[in-house]
Design a protein around this motif. Structure first.
Motif, PDB file in Angstrom:
ATOM      1  N   LEU A 175      12.209  -6.739   0.870  1.00 38.93           N
ATOM      2  CA  LEU A 175      11.873  -6.158   1.983  1.00 38.93           C
ATOM      3  C   LEU A 175      10.738  -4.445   1.621  1.00 38.93           C
ATOM      4  O   LEU A 175      11.505  -4.237   0.350  1.00 38.93           O
ATOM      5  CB  LEU A 175      12.999  -5.368   2.619  1.00 38.93           C
ATOM      6  CG  LEU A 175      12.363  -4.174   3.899  1.00 38.93           C
ATOM      7  CD1 LEU A 175      11.166  -4.838   5.075  1.00 38.93           C
ATOM      8  CD2 LEU A 175      13.367  -3.498   4.732  1.00 38.93           C
ATOM      9  N   GLN A 176       9.217  -5.146   1.455  1.00 38.33           N
ATOM     10  CA  GLN A 176       8.218  -4.077   0.746  1.00 38.33           C
ATOM     11  C   GLN A 176       7.917  -2.822   2.098  1.00 38.33           C
ATOM     12  O   GLN A 176       7.327  -3.555   3.205  1.00 38.33           O
ATOM     13  CB  GLN A 176       7.433  -4.603  -0.157  1.00 38.33           C
ATOM     14  CG  GLN A 176       8.303  -5.812  -0.979  1.00 38.33           C
ATOM     15  CD  GLN A 176       7.587  -7.022  -1.483  1.00 38.33           C
ATOM     16  OE1 GLN A 176       6.517  -7.061  -1.202  1.00 38.33           O
ATOM     17  NE2 GLN A 176       7.959  -6.786  -2.860  1.00 38.33           N
ATOM     18  N   LYS A 177       6.971  -1.946   1.710  1.00 43.04           N
ATOM     19  CA  LYS A 177       6.383  -1.408   1.922  1.00 43.04           C
ATOM     20  C   LYS A 177       4.997  -0.888   0.385  1.00 43.04           C
ATOM     21  O   LYS A 177       5.484  -0.179  -0.759  1.00 43.04           O
ATOM     22  CB  LYS A 177       6.378  -0.255   2.776  1.00 43.04           C
ATOM     23  CG  LYS A 177       7.251   0.929   1.889  1.00 43.04           C
ATOM     24  CD  LYS A 177       7.846   1.822   2.056  1.00 43.04           C
ATOM     25  CE  LYS A 177       8.548   3.355   1.603  1.00 43.04           C
ATOM     26  NZ  LYS A 177       8.918   4.635   2.207  1.00 43.04           N
ATOM     27  N   GLN A 178       4.428  -0.456   1.223  1.00 36.76           N
ATOM     28  CA  GLN A 178       2.783  -0.110   0.229  1.00 36.76           C
ATOM     29  C   GLN A 178       2.559   1.159   0.271  1.00 36.76           C
ATOM     30  O   GLN A 178       2.383   1.915   1.278  1.00 36.76           O
ATOM     31  CB  GLN A 178       1.371  -0.499   0.224  1.00 36.76           C
ATOM     32  CG  GLN A 178       0.723   0.196  -0.803  1.00 36.76           C
ATOM     33  CD  GLN A 178      -1.286  -1.130  -0.769  1.00 36.76           C
ATOM     34  OE1 GLN A 178      -0.814  -2.462   0.103  1.00 36.76           O
ATOM     35  NE2 GLN A 178      -1.193  -0.909  -1.846  1.00 36.76           N
ATOM     36  N   ASP A 179       2.972   2.581  -1.012  1.00 43.09           N
ATOM     37  CA  ASP A 179       2.512   4.074   0.012  1.00 43.09           C
ATOM     38  C   ASP A 179       1.401   3.867  -1.110  1.00 43.09           C
ATOM     39  O   ASP A 179       0.652   3.281  -2.085  1.00 43.09           O
ATOM     40  CB  ASP A 179       3.695   4.905  -0.122  1.00 43.09           C
ATOM     41  CG  ASP A 179       4.512   4.215  -1.718  1.00 43.09           C
ATOM     42  OD1 ASP A 179       3.586   4.052  -2.827  1.00 43.09           O
ATOM     43  OD2 ASP A 179       5.572   4.730  -1.528  1.00 43.09           O
TER      44      ASP A 179
END
Length: 388
Positions: free
Chosen positions: A57-61
């Motif tokens: 589970l990933q996100k981009q910041d």
């Protein structure tokens, strides 16, 4: 025969039973809910994926891709659960599969069906924003297919035109291709207008804020129409800051003062650099359009400096040597400043700079009277302001 009283009594009993059934159904729904306040569950299906395969589970910041959680596939399934304070775009990445599955991580039960052969065909459902995301993705895919078909059908024609330096044909084909970009933007705009509660609406507004072709009157109306549930998110607060910055640097307002080191390391302020007319020029040594415009600005400065034109260049460079070499090579004899940290530059933030070159033209009191003029248009404006 049944009396009127008996009929009314019978109808009342039927209605009471319906109410009881609805109440029981509502209690059942509440009892079956798997998530509490600010909690999420992602239940995924990954048929054909080997047991033990890692799922991320990933996100981009601002720092890049961030791993939020990791689980393993078991019997073709996987599950993430946790807490979230506000919605945000995330991705499901299955190890060894090309591409990620986008989803909105928000409170509720989210279902993900991974297509291991074509990850782009994976499906996400379950919560309000993810249902809207699925709708948007389907329409977006239709435009993508039309654009791909157009490009395939016209590739040979475009290559032949390029070989023959046939700019008329090339420009015509590029214009037709650009029409698809307009379709993509219109699709996003329609989503914002139709779904003010959808996280995607906030996401799209973040992309549009401050862009040169954005209708800021319409944008502000759309932003103000967002659902209250989105107004206190980090994304909404970022947009509000940019809107405040845009207001502060709008034509008719007074340009925000600033201070930064010149090439010798001495602090220079905007206030101390003002002339009868002043150009604040945001540029960088690595910016090709900036460097191409510099000869015009040099000629402008040489012609009008004696009449009251001042220029202060604000560099977005991070390399001091490259900055100083560009100043010398291009013959920029006016005031130059740089903080040499473009990612966090306070001046760029004050002026809401997202693209360079960018210019502001100020009067003697620092009032903004024009923006982003170049070439002949810039010269004509300066000449009229100085009465030349």
């Amino acid at each position: 025969m049944e009396s009127k009283f008996q009929k009314n009594k019978k109808n009342s009993i039927i209605m009471l039973k319906k109410v009881v059934l609805l109440f029981v159904a509502a209690l059942t729904i509440l009892a079956c809910s798997k998530v509490g306040e600010n909690e999420f569950i992602i239940e995924g299906e990954a048929k054909g994926v080997k047991n033990g395969t890692m799922v991320f589970l990933q996100k981009q910041d601002s720092t890049g891709i961030v791993q939020v959680d990791t689980v393993k596939v078991a019997e073709g399934k996987f599950k993430f659960e946790g807490k979230t304070t506000e919605p945000f775009l995330h991705f499901i990445q299955v190890k060894d599969l090309k591409g990620g599955v986008p989803l909105v991580l928000e409170t509720g039960e989210i279902a993900v069906i991974v297509d291991k052969d074509t990850v782009g065909k994976s499906k996400v459902s379950g919560t309000y924003s993810n249902e809207r995301l699925a709708e948007y993705a389907a329409e977006n895919d239709k435009i993508n297919k039309k654009m791909a078909a157009f490009q395939k059908a016209n590739m040979e024609k475009y290559n032949a035109a390029r070989t023959n330096n046939d700019t008329v044909t090339m420009n015509a084909l590029m214009k037709q291709n650009d029409a698809f970009r307009t379709e993509f933007k219109n699709l996003s705009q329609t989503h914002i207008d139709k779904y003010p509660k959808s996280y995607l609406s906030l996401y799209f507004l973040e992309q549009f804020v401050g862009q040169p072709d954005t209708d800021m009157v319409k944008f502000t109306k759309q932003f103000n129409s967002l659902d209250a549930s989105l107004k206190n998110t980090k994304g909404a607060k970022k947009i509000q800051k940019k809107l405040d910055a845009l207001k502060a640097t709008a034509i008719g307002g007074v340009a925000p003062d600033f201070s930064a080191p010149n090439p010798e390391g001495k602090p220079v302020t905007l206030k101390a650099s003002l002339g009868k007319v002043t150009i604040v020029d945001f540029w960088a040594s690595w910016c090709k359009p900036c460097r191409e415009e510099n000869p015009n600005v040099v000629a402008l400065y040489n012609e009008f400096h004696a009449k009251g034109l001042n220029i202060i260049g604000v560099s977005m460079d991070s390399d001091a040597n490259a900055w100083k070499e560009a100043i010398a090579k291009d013959g920029l004899t006016w005031t130059q400043v740089a903080n040499l940290n473009p990612q966090t530059d306070v001046i760029a933030k004050k002026y809401n700079i997202s693209n360079i070159p960018a210019t502001y033209i100020l009067d003697a009191n620092g009032k903004i009277i024009a923006k982003d003029l170049r070439g002949a248009e810039l010269r004509a404006k300066i000449a009229s302001l100085l009465g030349a």
